[in-house]
Design an enzyme around this catalytic site. Structure first.
Site, PDB file in Angstrom:
ATOM      1  N   THR A  28       0.846  -1.199   0.000  1.00  0.00           N
ATOM      2  CA  THR A  28       0.000   0.000   0.000  1.00  0.00           C
ATOM      3  C   THR A  28       0.881   1.249   0.000  1.00  0.00           C
ATOM      4  O   THR A  28       1.951   1.249   0.605  1.00  0.00           O
ATOM      5  CB  THR A  28      -0.879  -0.003   1.269  1.00  0.00           C
ATOM      6  OG1 THR A  28      -1.712  -1.164   1.245  1.00  0.00           O
ATOM      7  CG2 THR A  28      -1.771   1.241   1.344  1.00  0.00           C
ATOM      8  N   THR A  31       4.202   4.717  -3.504  1.00  0.00           N
ATOM      9  CA  THR A  31       5.192   3.992  -4.309  1.00  0.00           C
ATOM     10  C   THR A  31       4.566   2.722  -4.888  1.00  0.00           C
ATOM     11  O   THR A  31       4.746   2.409  -6.071  1.00  0.00           O
ATOM     12  CB  THR A  31       6.435   3.632  -3.450  1.00  0.00           C
ATOM     13  OG1 THR A  31       6.813   4.783  -2.700  1.00  0.00           O
ATOM     14  CG2 THR A  31       7.592   3.193  -4.322  1.00  0.00           C
ATOM     15  N   GLY A  82       6.181  -0.736  -0.138  1.00  0.00           N
ATOM     16  CA  GLY A  82       7.048   0.395   0.195  1.00  0.00           C
ATOM     17  C   GLY A  82       7.435   0.359   1.656  1.00  0.00           C
ATOM     18  O   GLY A  82       7.179  -0.613   2.376  1.00  0.00           O
ATOM     19  N   ALA A  83       8.056   1.441   2.116  1.00  0.00           N
ATOM     20  CA  ALA A  83       8.455   1.561   3.530  1.00  0.00           C
ATOM     21  C   ALA A  83       8.572   3.035   3.874  1.00  0.00           C
ATOM     22  O   ALA A  83       8.776   3.881   2.998  1.00  0.00           O
ATOM     23  CB  ALA A  83       9.786   0.865   3.772  1.00  0.00           C
ATOM     24  N   GLY A  96       2.768   4.228   7.461  1.00  0.00           N
ATOM     25  CA  GLY A  96       2.421   5.622   7.180  1.00  0.00           C
ATOM     26  C   GLY A  96       1.078   5.743   6.479  1.00  0.00           C
ATOM     27  O   GLY A  96       0.408   6.765   6.573  1.00  0.00           O
ATOM     28  N   GLY A  97       0.677   4.674   5.800  1.00  0.00           N
ATOM     29  CA  GLY A  97      -0.618   4.657   5.123  1.00  0.00           C
ATOM     30  C   GLY A  97      -1.674   3.904   5.922  1.00  0.00           C
ATOM     31  O   GLY A  97      -2.751   3.607   5.410  1.00  0.00           O
ATOM     32  N   GLU A 103      -0.522  -5.421   5.809  1.00  0.00           N
ATOM     33  CA  GLU A 103       0.784  -5.534   5.146  1.00  0.00           C
ATOM     34  C   GLU A 103       1.620  -6.625   5.815  1.00  0.00           C
ATOM     35  O   GLU A 103       2.262  -7.429   5.134  1.00  0.00           O
ATOM     36  CB  GLU A 103       1.513  -4.185   5.218  1.00  0.00           C
ATOM     37  CG  GLU A 103       0.877  -3.129   4.334  1.00  0.00           C
ATOM     38  CD  GLU A 103       1.456  -1.738   4.505  1.00  0.00           C
ATOM     39  OE1 GLU A 103       1.246  -0.914   3.614  1.00  0.00           O
ATOM     40  OE2 GLU A 103       2.098  -1.467   5.533  1.00  0.00           O
ATOM     41  N   LYS A 121      14.371   7.201   2.205  1.00  0.00           N
ATOM     42  CA  LYS A 121      13.869   6.269   3.230  1.00  0.00           C
ATOM     43  C   LYS A 121      14.976   5.464   3.921  1.00  0.00           C
ATOM     44  O   LYS A 121      14.728   4.785   4.905  1.00  0.00           O
ATOM     45  CB  LYS A 121      12.881   5.278   2.601  1.00  0.00           C
ATOM     46  CG  LYS A 121      11.751   5.907   1.780  1.00  0.00           C
ATOM     47  CD  LYS A 121      10.719   6.557   2.652  1.00  0.00           C
ATOM     48  CE  LYS A 121       9.533   7.130   1.912  1.00  0.00           C
ATOM     49  NZ  LYS A 121       8.651   6.180   1.298  1.00  0.00           N
TER      50      LYS A 121
HETATM   51  C1  5RP Z   1       1.461   2.017   4.211  1.00  0.00           C
HETATM   52  C2  5RP Z   1       2.932   1.835   4.195  1.00  0.00           C
HETATM   53  C3  5RP Z   1       3.673   2.400   3.037  1.00  0.00           C
HETATM   54  O1  5RP Z   1       4.375   1.376   2.396  1.00  0.00           O
HETATM   55  C4  5RP Z   1       4.631   3.443   3.524  1.00  0.00           C
HETATM   56  O2  5RP Z   1       3.901   4.403   4.273  1.00  0.00           O
HETATM   57  C5  5RP Z   1       5.347   4.143   2.381  1.00  0.00           C
HETATM   58  O3  5RP Z   1       4.419   4.862   1.638  1.00  0.00           O
HETATM   59  P1  5RP Z   1       4.820   5.744   0.388  1.00  0.00           P
HETATM   60  O4  5RP Z   1       5.221   4.803  -0.693  1.00  0.00           O
HETATM   61  O5  5RP Z   1       3.554   6.505   0.066  1.00  0.00           O
HETATM   62  O6  5RP Z   1       5.942   6.661   0.798  1.00  0.00           O
HETATM   63  O7  5RP Z   1       3.534   1.251   5.058  1.00  0.00           O
HETATM   64  O8  5RP Z   1       0.895   1.565   5.404  1.00  0.00           O
END
Ligand code: 5RP
Length: 223
Positions: A28, A31, A82-83, A96-97, A103, A121
């Site tokens: 999610t 990215t 992503g991370a 973050g999402g 996940e 990151k």
């Molecule tokens: C969502 C996540 C995302 O992978 C993480 O927040 C990175 O998000 P982005 O690709 O928008 O920077 O853990 O729960």
């Protein structure tokens, strides 16, 4: 290159890890959205996806990619996500999402976690990014006090002025002020606290590979 372009670069590069004919695990975030858009180009060559959020499911289905329930399938070969932070050992902060619980479930069901991230990151020690923790609402204040005892400051994530509600109907605490020297131990310890659904440290489900977007191109880190 902009951060958005770096995300598109690693989203595209992740296609090399998708095994034709198989089901792919999909994370999610912004990215991963680039990865999903790229995956649409090979949708007729994969069996489908297992998704980690309502948002990713909607995007996958809108692009004609079949989404399976995690319980319908066995082990997944590759999980792409992503991370928010990743260190030199492949340990990550995620959530973050707000999708960290699903996940972690899909990551645990997968043989190989391929992390896609831009180079902002990459960190030496996890903890600069506030650690997301999904919690059962009635336990919130006790968990806030437990983090305070560790030197952390935890606050409820809000949406439109009210606590954000996750896909699982729970709340998120974001914890600042932590320096996570031992991610495996931190994850194990916090996961034992009553009321914690999932802590957003991914050490037991760490990345096997990270495709890192840099201005010089995609750098592949293997752990
Ligand atoms: C969502 C996540 C995302 O992978 C993480 O927040 C990175 O998000 P982005 O690709 O928008 O920077 O853990 O729960």
């Amino acid at each position: 290159m902009t951060q958005d372009e770096l995300k598109a670069l690693v989203g595209q590069a992740a296609l090399h890890y998708v095994v034709p004919g198989e089901i792919v695990g999909v994370g999610t975030g912004s990215t991963v959205n680039k990865f999903i858009d790229a995956l649409a180009g090979m949708k007729d060559r994969i069996a489908g996806a297992v998704s980690s959020s309502v948002a990713s499911t909607a995007r996958l289905e809108a692009l004609g990619i079949r989404v399976f329930d995690a319980n319908e399938v066995g082990e997944i070969g590759v999980y792409i996500d992503g991370a928010d932070e990743i260190d030199a050992r492949g340990f990550m902060i995620k959530g973050g999402g707000a999708a960290l619980t699903r996940e972690k479930i899909v990551a645990a069901q997968s043989r190989r976690f391929v992390c896609i991230a831009d180079d902002s990151k990459l960190v030496t020690v996890l903890g600069r990014f506030p650690v997301p923790v999904e919690v059962i609402p009635m336990a919130t204040q006790r968990i806030v006090r437990q983090f305070a005892a560790l030197g952390g400051s935890a606050g409820a994530r809000l949406k439109d002025g009210a606590p954000l509600v996750t896909d699982n109907g729970q709340h998120i605490l974001d914890v600042t002020g932590l320096k996570i020297d031992d991610p495996l131990r931190f994850e194990s310890d916090v996961n034992q606290w009553p009321g914690v659904v999932t802590v957003g440290v991914f050490a037991h489900q760490k990345a096997a590979v990270c495709l890192l977007g840099t201005s010089a191109g995609v750098k592949t880190l293997s752990f």
